[in-house]
Enzyme design. Structure first.
Site, short mmCIF file in Angstrom:
data_model
loop_
_atom_site.label_atom_id
_atom_site.label_comp_id
_atom_site.label_asym_id
_atom_site.label_seq_id
_atom_site.Cartn_x
_atom_site.Cartn_y
_atom_site.Cartn_z
N GLY A 102 22.60 63.50 16.57
CA GLY A 102 22.87 64.05 17.90
C GLY A 102 23.74 65.30 17.80
NE ARG A 155 22.37 67.30 24.75
CZ ARG A 155 22.73 66.33 25.58
NH1 ARG A 155 23.91 66.35 26.15
NH2 ARG A 155 21.91 65.33 25.83
CG ASP A 214 14.26 59.52 18.65
OD1 ASP A 214 15.11 58.59 18.59
OD2 ASP A 214 13.51 59.67 19.61
CB VAL A 215 19.04 57.40 15.74
CG1 VAL A 215 19.85 58.59 15.25
CG2 VAL A 215 19.37 57.06 17.18
CE1 TYR A 257 27.96 55.42 25.88
CE2 TYR A 257 30.03 54.57 26.76
CZ TYR A 257 29.34 55.46 25.95
OH TYR A 257 30.04 56.39 25.20
CB ALA A 277 26.98 45.40 26.35
P1 NAP Z 1 26.32 64.52 24.66
O1 NAP Z 1 26.78 65.95 24.66
O2 NAP Z 1 25.56 64.04 25.84
O3 NAP Z 1 25.48 64.31 23.32
C1 NAP Z 1 24.70 63.18 23.09
C2 NAP Z 1 23.82 63.51 21.90
O4 NAP Z 1 23.08 62.34 21.53
C3 NAP Z 1 22.78 64.61 22.21
O5 NAP Z 1 22.67 65.46 21.11
C4 NAP Z 1 21.49 63.82 22.41
O6 NAP Z 1 20.32 64.52 22.11
C5 NAP Z 1 21.73 62.74 21.33
N1 NAP Z 1 20.80 61.63 21.41
C6 NAP Z 1 20.58 60.76 22.43
N2 NAP Z 1 19.62 59.87 22.09
C7 NAP Z 1 19.26 60.18 20.81
C8 NAP Z 1 18.33 59.64 19.88
N3 NAP Z 1 17.54 58.59 20.20
N4 NAP Z 1 18.23 60.19 18.65
C9 NAP Z 1 18.99 61.25 18.31
N5 NAP Z 1 19.86 61.84 19.15
C10 NAP Z 1 19.99 61.30 20.38
O7 NAP Z 1 27.53 63.50 24.53
P2 NAP Z 1 28.84 63.46 23.61
O8 NAP Z 1 29.97 63.18 24.50
O9 NAP Z 1 28.90 64.61 22.67
O10 NAP Z 1 28.58 62.10 22.79
C11 NAP Z 1 28.80 61.96 21.39
C12 NAP Z 1 29.25 60.55 21.11
O11 NAP Z 1 30.58 60.33 21.65
C13 NAP Z 1 28.39 59.45 21.72
O12 NAP Z 1 28.23 58.40 20.79
C14 NAP Z 1 29.20 58.97 22.91
O13 NAP Z 1 28.89 57.64 23.28
C15 NAP Z 1 30.60 59.11 22.36
N6 NAP Z 1 31.65 59.16 23.39
C16 NAP Z 1 31.77 60.22 24.21
C17 NAP Z 1 32.79 60.24 25.16
C18 NAP Z 1 32.98 61.42 26.08
O14 NAP Z 1 33.89 61.35 26.93
N7 NAP Z 1 32.20 62.47 25.97
C19 NAP Z 1 33.68 59.16 25.27
C20 NAP Z 1 33.52 58.08 24.41
C21 NAP Z 1 32.51 58.09 23.46
P3 NAP Z 1 19.41 65.27 23.25
O15 NAP Z 1 20.01 66.65 23.42
O16 NAP Z 1 18.04 65.29 22.65
O17 NAP Z 1 19.49 64.44 24.50
#
Ligand code: NAP
Length: 244
Positions: free
Chosen positions: A11, A14, A61-62, A166, A168
């Site tokens: 992922g 972005r 794609d994981v 999410y 869980a």
């Molecule tokens: P984000 O900008 O929405 O990024 C999510 C990434 O996951 C995107 O690159 C998306 O790709 C990718 N993705 C989704 N499904 C996928 C799949 N099946 N295979 C490969 N890639 C996939 O969100 P983020 O905040 O940077 O999230 C990064 C991590 O931090 C996540 O694990 C999230 O749960 C965790 N997190 C974030 C926060 C927060 O406040 N932001 C808080 C706690 C935990 P596409 O562009 O193709 O959709």
């Protein structure tokens, strides 16, 4: 064996994933950026290459067995090992979810498919390469929303949050971290869960979250670069242990 460290970030097109790749690349690590779409992976890698970093973009794609196998083949062919795996990709919480019991089966399937099953199967596919590293590091991007202890507190700050799918899935991911750390005890590989903070991304909500993305990537980067005396089997945010 190539002495330069190699990291795969899922992922990574972005958000926190891209920033993690950038910060690891700035440490002189070869970064492989995985993204669902090959064009997005290549574009993200090209941004880093333009900054003088060594970066590659691969389609990953994981949830796809074929993509996971191809990722392992790419790493085997180009580097023969993997030093750092950042399981960053995730399906975010559905903030429109009203109440826990209104969560649909599709939402549960989607969250678990990416945030748990995808992580477990990708890690398994890459384990032979991680074992070839002198100091393998696995970082599982979790969330305090996955903390059973915080949810169960009498005055839990999450009491009004109904994002069951999410939350869980992240609790299950934390269980994977604990199981894997136990299994890998006595090896050179460390595995930890990371809470990045509440970060300005699509998952975190750009307008509401207080934390900028560079700060949000810090915990992932710290855990990816842990020294020999660093922790394993822990849930960490900015160096502090979080309750499971
Ligand atoms: P984000 O900008 O929405 O990024 C999510 C990434 O996951 C995107 O690159 C998306 O790709 C990718 N993705 C989704 N499904 C996928 C799949 N099946 N295979 C490969 N890639 C996939 O969100 P983020 O905040 O940077 O999230 C990064 C991590 O931090 C996540 O694990 C999230 O749960 C965790 N997190 C974030 C926060 C927060 O406040 N932001 C808080 C706690 C935990 P596409 O562009 O193709 O959709």
């Amino acid at each position: 064996m190539n002495k330069q460290k190699v990291a795969l970030i899922t992922g990574a097109n972005r958000g926190i994933g891209f920033e993690t790749a950038k910060q690891l690349g700035e440490q002189g690590i070869v970064v492989v950026l995985g993204a669902r779409r090959l064009s997005a992976a290549r574009e993200a890698a090209a941004h880093l290459t333009a900054q003088g970093l060594t970066a590659h973009g691969i389609q990953l794609d994981v949830t796809s067995p074929a993509d996971r196998t191809a990722a392992a083949a790419f790493l085997t062919e180009h580097f023969g090992k993997l030093d750092i795996l950042v399981n960053n990709a995730a399906v975010g919480p559905n903030l429109l979810v009203r109440k826990n019991l209104e969560t649909t089966e599709e939402e549960l399937q989607s969250a678990f498919s990416t945030n748990v099953f995808g992580v477990v199967h990708l890690t398994r596919a890459l384990m032979p390469l991680l074992r070839k590293s002198p100091a393998g590091r696995i970082v599982n991007l979790s969330s305090t929303l996955g903390s059973l202890s915080i949810h169960a507190q009498e005055n839990s700050p999450f009491a009004t949050i109904g994002t069951l799918a999410y939350d869980a899935s992240k609790a299950a991911l934390n269980m994977f971290t604990i199981h894997l750390a136990t299994e890998l005890a006595g090896t050179a590989i460390k595995v930890n869960s990371a809470h990045p903070g509440w970060v300005k991304t699509e998952i975190g909500a750009y307008d509401a979250a207080p934390t900028e993305i560079p700060e949000g990537a810090r915990t992932s980067v710290d855990l990816a670069l842990l020294g020999e005396d660093g922790p394993t089997g822990k849930f960490i945010h900015l160096g502090e242990e979080m309750p499971w």
